[in-house]
Design a protein around this motif. Sequence first.
Motif, PDB file in Angstrom:
ATOM      1  N   ILE A  99       0.843  -1.194   0.000  1.00 39.38           N
ATOM      2  CA  ILE A  99       0.000   0.000   0.000  1.00 39.38           C
ATOM      3  C   ILE A  99       0.880   1.247   0.000  1.00 39.38           C
ATOM      4  O   ILE A  99       0.657   2.192  -0.777  1.00 39.38           O
ATOM      5  N   ARG A 100       1.888   1.258   0.859  1.00 40.20           N
ATOM      6  CA  ARG A 100       2.802   2.408   0.943  1.00 40.20           C
ATOM      7  C   ARG A 100       3.528   2.625  -0.384  1.00 40.20           C
ATOM      8  O   ARG A 100       3.632   3.755  -0.867  1.00 40.20           O
ATOM      9  N   TYR A 101       4.006   1.546  -0.996  1.00 36.54           N
ATOM     10  CA  TYR A 101       4.747   1.665  -2.250  1.00 36.54           C
ATOM     11  C   TYR A 101       3.837   2.211  -3.350  1.00 36.54           C
ATOM     12  O   TYR A 101       4.248   3.048  -4.159  1.00 36.54           O
ATOM     13  N   GLU A 102       2.592   1.748  -3.371  1.00 42.82           N
ATOM     14  CA  GLU A 102       1.647   2.187  -4.401  1.00 42.82           C
ATOM     15  C   GLU A 102       1.222   3.629  -4.205  1.00 42.82           C
ATOM     16  O   GLU A 102       0.755   4.275  -5.137  1.00 42.82           O
ATOM     17  N   LEU A 103       1.372   4.149  -2.999  1.00 43.14           N
ATOM     18  CA  LEU A 103       0.911   5.496  -2.689  1.00 43.14           C
ATOM     19  C   LEU A 103       1.904   6.580  -3.103  1.00 43.14           C
ATOM     20  O   LEU A 103       1.649   7.764  -2.914  1.00 43.14           O
ATOM     21  N   GLN A 104       3.022   6.201  -3.690  1.00 46.41           N
ATOM     22  CA  GLN A 104       4.002   7.198  -4.104  1.00 46.41           C
ATOM     23  C   GLN A 104       3.413   8.171  -5.133  1.00 46.41           C
ATOM     24  O   GLN A 104       2.794   7.745  -6.101  1.00 46.41           O
ATOM     25  N   ALA A 124       1.040   3.753 -11.957  1.00 48.31           N
ATOM     26  CA  ALA A 124       1.829   2.753 -12.674  1.00 48.31           C
ATOM     27  C   ALA A 124       1.977   1.483 -11.846  1.00 48.31           C
ATOM     28  O   ALA A 124       1.877   0.364 -12.376  1.00 48.31           O
ATOM     29  N   VAL A 125       2.196   1.639 -10.548  1.00 49.26           N
ATOM     30  CA  VAL A 125       2.301   0.469  -9.668  1.00 49.26           C
ATOM     31  C   VAL A 125       0.974  -0.276  -9.638  1.00 49.26           C
ATOM     32  O   VAL A 125       0.931  -1.510  -9.781  1.00 49.26           O
ATOM     33  N   ARG A 126      -0.110   0.454  -9.471  1.00 51.10           N
ATOM     34  CA  ARG A 126      -1.432  -0.173  -9.380  1.00 51.10           C
ATOM     35  C   ARG A 126      -1.760  -0.943 -10.650  1.00 51.10           C
ATOM     36  O   ARG A 126      -2.204  -2.088 -10.613  1.00 51.10           O
ATOM     37  N   LYS A 181       9.988  -2.392 -10.941  1.00 51.87           N
ATOM     38  CA  LYS A 181       9.245  -3.643 -11.122  1.00 51.87           C
ATOM     39  C   LYS A 181       9.815  -4.757 -10.245  1.00 51.87           C
ATOM     40  O   LYS A 181       9.052  -5.547  -9.673  1.00 51.87           O
ATOM     41  N   THR A 182      11.143  -4.812 -10.125  1.00 50.05           N
ATOM     42  CA  THR A 182      11.717  -5.847  -9.257  1.00 50.05           C
ATOM     43  C   THR A 182      11.339  -5.596  -7.795  1.00 50.05           C
ATOM     44  O   THR A 182      11.139  -6.550  -7.035  1.00 50.05           O
ATOM     45  N   GLU A 183      11.222  -4.331  -7.409  1.00 50.97           N
ATOM     46  CA  GLU A 183      10.805  -4.018  -6.047  1.00 50.97           C
ATOM     47  C   GLU A 183       9.352  -4.425  -5.798  1.00 50.97           C
ATOM     48  O   GLU A 183       9.019  -4.976  -4.740  1.00 50.97           O
ATOM     49  N   VAL A 184       8.498  -4.172  -6.782  1.00 50.78           N
ATOM     50  CA  VAL A 184       7.099  -4.578  -6.640  1.00 50.78           C
ATOM     51  C   VAL A 184       6.999  -6.099  -6.569  1.00 50.78           C
ATOM     52  O   VAL A 184       6.238  -6.646  -5.757  1.00 50.78           O
ATOM     53  N   LEU A 221       7.887  -7.217  -3.138  1.00 52.65           N
ATOM     54  CA  LEU A 221       6.801  -6.975  -2.195  1.00 52.65           C
ATOM     55  C   LEU A 221       5.674  -7.984  -2.380  1.00 52.65           C
ATOM     56  O   LEU A 221       5.090  -8.465  -1.404  1.00 52.65           O
ATOM     57  N   LEU A 222       5.362  -8.319  -3.626  1.00 52.14           N
ATOM     58  CA  LEU A 222       4.330  -9.329  -3.875  1.00 52.14           C
ATOM     59  C   LEU A 222       4.748 -10.681  -3.305  1.00 52.14           C
ATOM     60  O   LEU A 222       3.925 -11.409  -2.730  1.00 52.14           O
ATOM     61  N   GLY A 223       6.013 -11.024  -3.478  1.00 51.91           N
ATOM     62  CA  GLY A 223       6.493 -12.295  -2.942  1.00 51.91           C
ATOM     63  C   GLY A 223       6.392 -12.356  -1.427  1.00 51.91           C
ATOM     64  O   GLY A 223       6.001 -13.380  -0.852  1.00 51.91           O
ATOM     65  N   ARG A 224       6.749 -11.269  -0.772  1.00 47.94           N
ATOM     66  CA  ARG A 224       6.636 -11.243   0.688  1.00 47.94           C
ATOM     67  C   ARG A 224       5.176 -11.284   1.126  1.00 47.94           C
ATOM     68  O   ARG A 224       4.829 -11.976   2.095  1.00 47.94           O
ATOM     69  N   LEU A 225       4.319 -10.551   0.422  1.00 47.10           N
ATOM     70  CA  LEU A 225       2.897 -10.545   0.758  1.00 47.10           C
ATOM     71  C   LEU A 225       2.281 -11.929   0.581  1.00 47.10           C
ATOM     72  O   LEU A 225       1.408 -12.337   1.361  1.00 47.10           O
ATOM     73  N   ALA A 226       2.742 -12.657  -0.430  1.00 45.01           N
ATOM     74  CA  ALA A 226       2.178 -13.980  -0.708  1.00 45.01           C
ATOM     75  C   ALA A 226       2.392 -14.962   0.436  1.00 45.01           C
ATOM     76  O   ALA A 226       1.669 -15.959   0.548  1.00 45.01           O
ATOM     77  N   ARG A 227       3.356 -14.701   1.319  1.00 43.35           N
ATOM     78  CA  ARG A 227       3.557 -15.571   2.476  1.00 43.35           C
ATOM     79  C   ARG A 227       2.366 -15.497   3.436  1.00 43.35           C
ATOM     80  O   ARG A 227       2.113 -16.427   4.197  1.00 43.35           O
TER      81      ARG A 227
END
Length: 310
Positions: free
Chosen positions: A251-256, A262-264, A291-294, A297-303
Amino acid sequence: MPLDHTARGVYVIAPTPFHPDGRVDLASTDRMTDFFLQQAGCDGMTVLGVMGEAPKLDQAEALDFATRIVRRAGKAGIIVGVSAPGFAAMRALARGVMEAGAAGVMIAPPPALRHDEAVATYFRQAVEAIGNDIPWVLQDYPQLFQVQMPPALIRRIVTDNPSCVMLKHEDWPGLEKISALRGWQADGSLRPLSILCGNGGIFLDFEMERGADGAMTGYAFPDMLAELVRLCAAGERDRAHDLFDAHLPLIRYELQPGVGLAVRKYVLMRRGIIASDAQRKPGSGLSATAKTEVEYLLGRLARHDPRARV
């Protein structure tokens, strides 16, 4: 059904899907509508909002896009952003989408307004322009529009304009504003008003506890927002905060500012909801590093949330 003060839940802010060449992607529009309303658990959608790239569509495109979603949405409530530099364009779009079956419209103040009297006059004139038979949402987003609307001014606008049935609350910090408005409702000095919150959902956990009715924002996991709202309504505070905390880094990353859309769109594309993350020009995409950062974050969220396994 027309929008009224009882509206609650999640009205997801919908992006406008584009092909890489800039054409509106109708197939992705249909798929996105079906996902938001049938799978994600959203109660409605808001189209042509700030993150919907509305200024990049001409009047005919905007009406066609909104009408397509309204007709596909069935009984779900669709709110259409109709803010425009002039009242003639605002009225044309508002009347057009309501005739197509929209639930209501959303109006934001123009950035030039600098004092309470000017803001109150603007919204009174806007209602006169579109017609007082159209239910509308007052958008309070001072970070973007540079227009300050303290609680007393919001109360005045709502009181002066009975067709205003909802506040889109995006002030930051704004928790005390929600408490003030709900306090006035409790003592009878403000009529009932739906309050849905934006800002990517970054304060939604506590906004719900302060009395918000739900969210009107466009985070790439609106299904999480819908679950969070249900958990809050059920009084399951710890489960709600645990879910929210897992999503907070993304959420924080997307709020930039600048790259948030673009992130969304990138995440919505990775989830298979839209075919392309393209924005209509002028617009910016994500760098390879971003994109690698997103993806990280997706990989960590998937846990913690299988919805992030894209």
